[in-house]
Design a protein around this motif. Structure first.
Motif, PDB file in Angstrom:
ATOM      1  N   LYS A  49       0.865  -1.204  -0.031  1.00 19.99           N
ATOM      2  CA  LYS A  49      -0.079  -0.101  -0.134  1.00 19.99           C
ATOM      3  C   LYS A  49       0.882   1.245  -0.003  1.00 19.99           C
ATOM      4  O   LYS A  49       2.074   1.237   0.608  1.00 19.99           O
ATOM      5  CB  LYS A  49      -0.909  -0.006   1.200  1.00 19.99           C
ATOM      6  N   ASN A  51       0.915   5.636  -1.334  1.00 17.62           N
ATOM      7  CA  ASN A  51       0.260   6.933  -1.612  1.00 17.62           C
ATOM      8  C   ASN A  51       1.260   7.337  -3.130  1.00 17.62           C
ATOM      9  O   ASN A  51       2.460   7.556  -2.867  1.00 17.62           O
ATOM     10  CB  ASN A  51       0.147   8.180  -0.918  1.00 17.62           C
ATOM     11  N   THR A  64      -3.087  12.168  -7.931  1.00 20.20           N
ATOM     12  CA  THR A  64      -2.762  11.390  -6.632  1.00 20.20           C
ATOM     13  C   THR A  64      -3.609  10.146  -6.807  1.00 20.20           C
ATOM     14  O   THR A  64      -4.940  10.157  -7.374  1.00 20.20           O
ATOM     15  CB  THR A  64      -3.187  12.311  -5.439  1.00 20.20           C
ATOM     16  N   GLU A  65      -3.058   9.061  -6.014  1.00 15.95           N
ATOM     17  CA  GLU A  65      -3.923   7.882  -5.929  1.00 15.95           C
ATOM     18  C   GLU A  65      -3.530   7.103  -4.749  1.00 15.95           C
ATOM     19  O   GLU A  65      -2.211   7.133  -4.442  1.00 15.95           O
ATOM     20  CB  GLU A  65      -3.925   6.909  -7.214  1.00 15.95           C
ATOM     21  N   ASN A  66      -4.156   6.307  -4.104  1.00 15.59           N
ATOM     22  CA  ASN A  66      -3.757   5.296  -3.218  1.00 15.59           C
ATOM     23  C   ASN A  66      -3.600   3.837  -3.974  1.00 15.59           C
ATOM     24  O   ASN A  66      -4.586   3.463  -4.623  1.00 15.59           O
ATOM     25  CB  ASN A  66      -4.788   5.040  -1.958  1.00 15.59           C
TER      26      ASN A  66
END
Length: 133
Positions: A49, A51, A64-66
């Motif tokens: 995981k 960012n 932006t994304e996770n």
């Protein structure tokens, strides 16, 4: 004399291990797998995981994304709509933040596999209790 040789061999081996770690083979190690024009594919090993963010050179956030992955993160970005220039890919997890440079020109995109910045985050110490008598 035998102990001196053994000490020397151990010192050389340990210095080799520390330089191996400095080269970025730890967490958040980004590998550029493929570039094709303005299409880039990269992998981040050992991370489930993180960012991901892309910033313009002036610091403004563009994307932006996770990101999630079971055995690491694999991403392909198409930067066709981005004008020529320098951008920064920021990858951040719970323990570290690294920044890689992206250079875009008319015909190609280059993502640096070596981080231009790397910051370890402080890990909170575990709470311990001390008994007093």
């Amino acid at each position: 004399m035998k102990n001196l040789k053994l000490s020397l061999v151990c010192a050389v081996l340990l210095s080799g291990l520390s330089s191996y770690a400095i080269d970025g083979n730890g967490d958040l190690n980004l590998h550029v797998l493929k570039t094709n024009g303005k299409l880039i594919t990269f992998a981040i090993n050992k991370v489930q995981k993180a960012n991901l963010a892309i910033y313009a050179k002036d610091g403004s956030l563009i994307y932006t994304e996770n990101a999630y992955g079971e055995n690491g993160i694999l991403r392909t970005f198409s930067l066709e709509e981005f004008p020529e220039g320098t951008y920064f890919l920021e990858v951040e997890d719970n323990t570290k933040k690294v920044i890689h440079e992206i250079t875009i020109n008319d015909f190609s995109t280059v993502l640096s596999s070596k981080a231009v910045s790397s910051v370890n985050k402080a890990v909170p110490a575990k709470s311990t209790s001390v008994a007093a008598r």
